[in-house]
Design an enzyme around this catalytic site. Structure first.
Site, PDB file in Angstrom:
ATOM      1  N   LYS A 189       1.066  -1.433  -0.075  1.00 43.63           N
ATOM      2  CA  LYS A 189      -0.018   0.031  -0.083  1.00 43.63           C
ATOM      3  C   LYS A 189       1.038   1.094  -0.075  1.00 43.63           C
ATOM      4  O   LYS A 189       0.547   2.217  -0.806  1.00 43.63           O
ATOM      5  CB  LYS A 189      -1.104   0.015   1.192  1.00 43.63           C
ATOM      6  CG  LYS A 189      -1.716   1.221   1.513  1.00 43.63           C
ATOM      7  CD  LYS A 189      -2.858   1.474   0.264  1.00 43.63           C
ATOM      8  CE  LYS A 189      -3.596   2.803   0.175  1.00 43.63           C
ATOM      9  NZ  LYS A 189      -4.490   2.999   1.397  1.00 43.63           N
ATOM     10  N   LYS A 225       0.788  12.063   5.162  1.00 43.12           N
ATOM     11  CA  LYS A 225       1.316  11.141   6.118  1.00 43.12           C
ATOM     12  C   LYS A 225       1.757   9.863   5.299  1.00 43.12           C
ATOM     13  O   LYS A 225       2.853   9.232   5.522  1.00 43.12           O
ATOM     14  CB  LYS A 225      -0.054  10.580   6.903  1.00 43.12           C
ATOM     15  CG  LYS A 225       0.169   9.697   7.679  1.00 43.12           C
ATOM     16  CD  LYS A 225      -0.450   8.436   7.329  1.00 43.12           C
ATOM     17  CE  LYS A 225      -1.785   8.303   7.123  1.00 43.12           C
ATOM     18  NZ  LYS A 225      -2.560   6.744   6.569  1.00 43.12           N
TER      19      LYS A 225
END
Length: 298
Positions: A170, A239
Site C-alpha cells: 500500500k 502522511k
C-alpha cells in the site's frame, strides 16, 4: 460470523454498508457516535466502547486515519487486543507503517488473536461499489478464513505474505499517488504558464503516454472545475508518503522522487491546504507561477 467495525469515515461507513447488505451482523464503533446513525437504520448495532465491541465478535475490522489511532485502538488498555476473544481475527484496513503492523501483530499473537494488515485502495467510490483493491499480510490461514468477508468489499484481493507485506504494497502505491500528483500538477501549471488552454492540454495528455489515473482523477473531478472538497484529503497523502519514503531508503535507493513529493505536500499543509483534496497540491504551484489551471469557461 459476527463482525465488529471500528472507524466510520468515508471509507469505513461504505464498507460497513456493503457488509450489512451481504447479510453479516455488524457491530460498529466510532468516536463520533452520530456517524453510526445511518448504519443503525440499515441494521448495524452500535456500541459505546471498543472493549465491548471486541468481546463479542469473530472478526474485528478497523479503518482509521493515522498510525497513532491504530496503536490506541489495538494496544490501549480498553482496546482490541486486551478484550478480544482468543481466535478472533483482526482486519486492519488502515494505511500505516510496516513497524506499526508488526507491533500490533506481535502483541495480538501473544494473546491468541490473529492480525492481518489489509490496507485498501480505490477511494470512496471503490468502497461504495465493492471494487476495492485489498493488500493483505499475515497468516495465510487467517486470510483464507476471512476471504468471504473481503470479497464483499473488494474486487482485487491479494495475499502478499507475512505481516507487514500488505502495508508495504500500500505504501508503494501511495508513493506513486504522491509522485504522480506532483508531476501532473507541474505539467498542467507549466502548460498554463506558456499560454496553453488547460482543458485542451489535458485532452491531449489523457490519450498520450503522459496519461495516468491520477492525472485523470485530479483534472476531471477537481482541478479543472476548481472544486477541492476532499475525496482523499491532502494531509493523509502527506502522511503516506512520509511513511513510504523510508522503505525506498531501506531498499537501497539513495535519491528518489518521493523526497521532493513529501516536501511539496508538507509545504501545501503549511499553506492551510491539508483538509482539501489531495489534488489541491497544485495550488501553491499555480500561485508561484501566477496561473490557474481551469476549464476555458471557468
Amino acid at each position: 460470523m459476527k463482525i465488529g467495525f471500528i472507524g466510520l469515515g468515508v471509507m469505513g461507513s461504505r464498507m460497513v454498508k456493503r457488509l450489512i447488505e451481504a447479510g453479516y451482523h455488524v457491530t460498529v464503533f466510532n468516536r463520533t457516535a452520530a456517524k453510526a446513525a445511518p448504519l443503525e437504520k440499515l441494521g448495524a448495532l452500535r456500541t459505546d466502547s471498543i472493549a465491548d465491541l471486541s468481546k463479542d465478535v469473530d472478526v474485528i475490522c478497523s479503518c482509521l486515519s493515522m498510525p497513532s489511532d491504530c496503536l490506541d485502538v489495538y494496544l490501549g488498555k480498553e482496546g482490541v487486543i486486551e478484550n478480544a476473544s482468543q481466535g478472533a481475527i483482526c482486519l486492519d484496513f488502515s494505511t500505516v507503517g510496516v513497524e506499526t503492523s508488526r507491533q500490533i501483530a506481535t502483541q495480538a499473537h501473544e494473546k491468541g488473536i490473529q492480525y492481518l494488515d489489509a490496507p485498501v485502495s480505490g477511494g470512496p467510490e471503490g468502497a461504495e461499489q465493492g471494487s476495492l483493491t485489498i493488500m493483505v499480510g499475515g497468516e495465510k490461514s487467517s486470510f483464507e478464513s476471512v476471504l468471504p468477508v473481503l470479497r464483499k468489499i473488494g474486487r482485487t484481493i491479494e495475499y502478499l505474505g507475512p505481516t507487514g507485506s500488505g502495508s508495504i504494497a500500500k505504501l508503494i502505491n501511495q508513493y506513486l499517488v504522491a509522485v504522480h500528483s506532483i508531476a501532473a500538477s507541474e505539467a498542467m501549471v507549466a502548460g498554463a504558464a506558456f499560454g496553453l488552454k488547460s482543458e485542451q492540454l489535458y485532452n491531449i495528455l489523457k490519450v498520450s503516454y503522459g496519461e495516468s489515473r491520477i492525472l485523470r482523477r485530479h483534472m476531471e473531478q477537481y482541478v479543472l472545475d476548481r472544486q477541492f472538497d476532499p475525496g482523499g484529503a491532502l494531509k493523509y497523502v502527506h502522511k503516506d508518503i512520509a511513511l513510504a519514503n523510508p522503505l525506498f531508503n531501506k531498499a537501497g535507493i539513495t535519491e528518489y522522487l518521493g523526497m521532493f513529493a513529501e516536501k511539496s505536500f508538507s509545504s501545501a499543509i503549511e499553506q492551510g491546504l491539508g483538509d482539501l483534496d489531495m489534488s489541491s497540491v497544485i495550488l501553491p504551484l499555480e500561485k508561484e507561477c501566477r496561473v490557474t489551471v481551469k476549464r476555458s469557461d471557468n
